[in-house]
Enzyme design. Sequence first.
Site, PDB file in Angstrom:
ATOM      1  N   ASP A  68      32.178  47.914  48.241  1.00 19.94           N
ATOM      2  CA  ASP A  68      32.371  46.468  48.308  1.00 19.94           C
ATOM      3  C   ASP A  68      33.174  46.061  49.538  1.00 19.94           C
ATOM      4  O   ASP A  68      33.697  46.927  50.272  1.00 19.94           O
ATOM      5  CB  ASP A  68      33.063  45.968  47.023  1.00 19.94           C
ATOM      6  CG  ASP A  68      34.224  46.861  46.584  1.00 19.94           C
ATOM      7  OD1 ASP A  68      34.722  47.653  47.415  1.00 19.94           O
ATOM      8  OD2 ASP A  68      34.643  46.766  45.424  1.00 19.94           O
ATOM      9  N   ASN A 137      40.631  45.183  34.332  1.00 17.34           N
ATOM     10  CA  ASN A 137      39.744  44.383  33.476  1.00 17.34           C
ATOM     11  C   ASN A 137      38.381  45.057  33.273  1.00 17.34           C
ATOM     12  O   ASN A 137      37.440  44.426  32.797  1.00 17.34           O
ATOM     13  CB  ASN A 137      39.562  42.976  34.057  1.00 17.34           C
ATOM     14  CG  ASN A 137      38.828  42.978  35.400  1.00 17.34           C
ATOM     15  OD1 ASN A 137      38.448  44.037  35.903  1.00 17.34           O
ATOM     16  ND2 ASN A 137      38.633  41.802  35.977  1.00 17.34           N
ATOM     17  N   HIS A 139      36.390  46.304  35.664  1.00 14.76           N
ATOM     18  CA  HIS A 139      35.393  46.172  36.734  1.00 14.76           C
ATOM     19  C   HIS A 139      35.187  47.483  37.480  1.00 14.76           C
ATOM     20  O   HIS A 139      36.093  48.307  37.579  1.00 14.76           O
ATOM     21  CB  HIS A 139      35.722  45.007  37.683  1.00 14.76           C
ATOM     22  CG  HIS A 139      36.823  45.234  38.673  1.00 14.76           C
ATOM     23  ND1 HIS A 139      37.716  44.254  39.014  1.00 14.76           N
ATOM     24  CD2 HIS A 139      37.164  46.310  39.427  1.00 14.76           C
ATOM     25  CE1 HIS A 139      38.545  44.722  39.928  1.00 14.76           C
ATOM     26  NE2 HIS A 139      38.237  45.967  40.198  1.00 14.76           N
TER      27      HIS A 139
END
Length: 266
Positions: A68, A137, A139
């Site tokens: 990313d 969380n 991800h």
Amino acid sequence: MEVIICADATEAARLAAGKVARVCRDAGPEPVLGVATGSSPLKLYAELTRLVEAGVLDLSRASAFALDEYVGLPPGHPESYAEVIRRTVTEPLGLDQSRVHTPDGFATDIHAAASAYEAAIRAAGGIDIQILGIGANGHIGFNEPTSSLASRTRIKSLAPRTRADNARFFGSPDEVPLHCLTQGLGTIMDAHALLLIAQGEAKAAAIAAVVEGPLTALVPGSVLQAHQHATVIIDEAAASELRLADYYRWTYANKPAWQRFDGELA
Ligand code: GLP
């Protein structure tokens, strides 16, 4: 899914490096690595560096694809993932810079950049092993909760929790970009093998949800349950909320020797 619980982060990194080295050896002279940013894989990269420097792992013709990149930072920003990957992966491992790719979060046409990234991964023959960290969380990459399980590389908005977690790398929380370009969950699932590494109690709940919770877009990392070759290597603290921890320990302790990868090439 293979779950390996290690006494500490150092042993986890050693085992993870053994797994990466095994995949590289099996892939031939031009392995394709998927690399992650974040603190979780840093010891793994250090261990891989040690193997390269010892001459037992040859990555001179390896390619790498990052998961990313932020959207909204100026090119060359020290916290852009292009720079982070250069500092933590490309340079220490001695990779050929021309074979290391990050999604182009600086592009004016971000959709074209996303398609180009997918095409580049395909052209390289796919990713042999994708290294992953996990967000608190749940991800993976920057695929935030409720990301499509079939998603491809695309622009995403960062969750407030992720922006807060990553604020430590920036001058102030407001400086954390709002958007990112990330491999999708479908893109990640196309890798031939997945290796998730996590340490510390702060990741324990996310690891329990990924490994033992329902497969749900609410916990993007749980998509690993649907991958044929997913390995999770964690320390005791990150394993502290796993219900079947004893079973994972027993399974690894009783693996046939040929299936083990500790000490691979070391
Ligand atoms: C970041 C990255 C992820 C990384 C995760 C965990 O935001 N986009 O690829 O795995 O968050 O980071 P860390 O390893 O520092 O806890």
